[in-house]
Design a protein around this motif. Sequence first.
Motif, PDB file in Angstrom:
ATOM      1  N   ARG A  79      40.148  47.538  51.658  1.00 21.56           N
ATOM      2  CA  ARG A  79      41.089  47.355  52.514  1.00 21.56           C
ATOM      3  C   ARG A  79      42.051  46.629  53.102  1.00 21.56           C
ATOM      4  NH1 ARG A  79      43.626  53.535  51.676  1.00 21.56           N
ATOM      5  NH2 ARG A  79      41.930  53.498  53.310  1.00 21.56           N
ATOM      6  N   VAL A  81      43.689  46.607  57.442  1.00 25.59           N
ATOM      7  CA  VAL A  81      45.404  47.186  57.668  1.00 25.59           C
ATOM      8  C   VAL A  81      44.936  45.334  58.659  1.00 25.59           C
ATOM      9  CG1 VAL A  81      46.281  49.039  59.310  1.00 25.59           C
ATOM     10  CG2 VAL A  81      44.514  49.401  57.381  1.00 25.59           C
ATOM     11  N   ALA A  82      46.721  44.966  58.856  1.00 23.68           N
ATOM     12  CA  ALA A  82      46.635  44.060  59.137  1.00 23.68           C
ATOM     13  C   ALA A  82      47.755  43.987  60.691  1.00 23.68           C
ATOM     14  CB  ALA A  82      47.473  42.833  58.629  1.00 23.68           C
ATOM     15  N   GLY A  83      47.225  43.526  61.990  1.00 26.88           N
ATOM     16  CA  GLY A  83      48.521  43.858  63.329  1.00 26.88           C
ATOM     17  C   GLY A  83      48.466  42.304  63.217  1.00 26.88           C
ATOM     18  N   ASP A  84      49.311  42.072  64.273  1.00 25.83           N
ATOM     19  CA  ASP A  84      49.311  40.459  65.157  1.00 25.83           C
ATOM     20  C   ASP A  84      48.277  39.986  65.074  1.00 25.83           C
ATOM     21  OD1 ASP A  84      52.100  41.076  64.368  1.00 25.83           O
ATOM     22  OD2 ASP A  84      52.627  42.234  66.121  1.00 25.83           O
ATOM     23  N   CYS A  87      43.127  42.677  63.326  1.00 26.66           N
ATOM     24  CA  CYS A  87      43.120  43.454  61.570  1.00 26.66           C
ATOM     25  C   CYS A  87      41.873  44.596  61.316  1.00 26.66           C
ATOM     26  CB  CYS A  87      43.268  42.496  60.762  1.00 26.66           C
ATOM     27  SG  CYS A  87      41.374  41.711  60.040  1.00 26.66           S
ATOM     28  N   ILE A 244      46.459  50.355  64.697  1.00 28.91           N
ATOM     29  CA  ILE A 244      47.279  49.236  64.479  1.00 28.91           C
ATOM     30  C   ILE A 244      48.016  49.387  62.680  1.00 28.91           C
ATOM     31  CG2 ILE A 244      46.643  46.840  63.081  1.00 28.91           C
ATOM     32  CD1 ILE A 244      44.142  46.832  64.447  1.00 28.91           C
ATOM     33  N   ALA A 245      49.118  49.118  62.326  1.00 29.82           N
ATOM     34  CA  ALA A 245      49.854  50.097  61.816  1.00 29.82           C
ATOM     35  C   ALA A 245      50.047  48.337  60.279  1.00 29.82           C
ATOM     36  CB  ALA A 245      51.161  50.831  62.100  1.00 29.82           C
ATOM     37  N   ASP A 246      50.210  49.031  59.451  1.00 32.23           N
ATOM     38  CA  ASP A 246      50.358  48.310  58.571  1.00 32.23           C
ATOM     39  C   ASP A 246      50.131  49.001  57.008  1.00 32.23           C
ATOM     40  OD1 ASP A 246      50.770  46.080  56.361  1.00 32.23           O
ATOM     41  OD2 ASP A 246      48.761  45.707  56.836  1.00 32.23           O
ATOM     42  N   ASP A 247      52.422  49.019  57.195  1.00 34.33           N
ATOM     43  CA  ASP A 247      52.814  49.476  56.046  1.00 34.33           C
ATOM     44  C   ASP A 247      52.820  51.098  56.130  1.00 34.33           C
ATOM     45  OD1 ASP A 247      54.508  49.953  53.396  1.00 34.33           O
ATOM     46  OD2 ASP A 247      53.133  49.055  51.636  1.00 34.33           O
TER      47      ASP A 247
END
Length: 300
Positions: A79, A81-84, A87, A244-247
């Motif tokens: 899985r 989790v991607a940020g600016d 990740c 870090i938030a992603d969806d």
Amino acid sequence: MDFITALDRGSLGGLARLCAPGATWWVDAGPDRRGGDFQAEGSGRFPLHGVMRMDDKLALMRELGPAAFPTGCRQIPRRVVAGDDACVIEVEGHGVHASGRTYANRYGFVFDVDAHGAIVSVREYLDTLHAQQVVGGNAEIPRSVVEQNGQPPGEAPAVVTTMWAALAVGDLDAFGALFTDDATWWTDSGHDRDRGRLHKRGDIAASPFHGVVAIADKLGAMRARIASGVYKSAAVTVTPQRSIADDTLVAVEATGEAVLASGRYQNRYLWIVDMRPTGIAGVREYCDTLHIADLMGYPT
């Protein structure tokens, strides 16, 4: 993802090309809490070394890797989790050590990148108890504590802040109320690799190395541990360092401290929190399992 692909192929040159000059690689350090401190220079002790310069880490892998894993060590991403500018990639690793022992670890890799997309730091959260058992040999790790971490609290989503504020005062009712009824909690399983498989039900009786368990069972085990007097402090005080938030996924790096009857507990965590409109549906907890085993008297 290119980093995990290069790691899977054993391409150390490929890893180097993805990194900025001065990049670092961190792995926690078991009983040596000072050696694993984010702000300190690591020990260089393989495989649990704290902060290392990327060049030194790759040189160590080049020197020791072929002998340690003659047939290689696969790295399979699960899985992201991607940020600016950062990740998190959850990965499963599998290989056969030169000793004949099977190495089957689960990782949370945290990557920071610069404006050009080059990696400036890697933080590798994994089951340190299993890593030391299979890869670390018989070398004894010194015990140490960090007298003062010195890190300012980081920003985190409100629900995450609420989680750990409740836990710090031992309010497990408030803590539990943040989860859905069918929520689960996973932490890796030390010596029993099968129990910690991500898609298999674990065993709460083996706490704290229990695999996937229902949140109701996790809360019951936490209540029992607090009631047993293992904590001299109310519970574990957790300080989120960043998120870090992603969806629906939130990755949280944090530090935790408590005073136990057996000594001072200082862990570093990566949590992958699966958020739903009705509450938290799942938590995956990556932390220094060797430190827990050493402090709580579990076999190491």
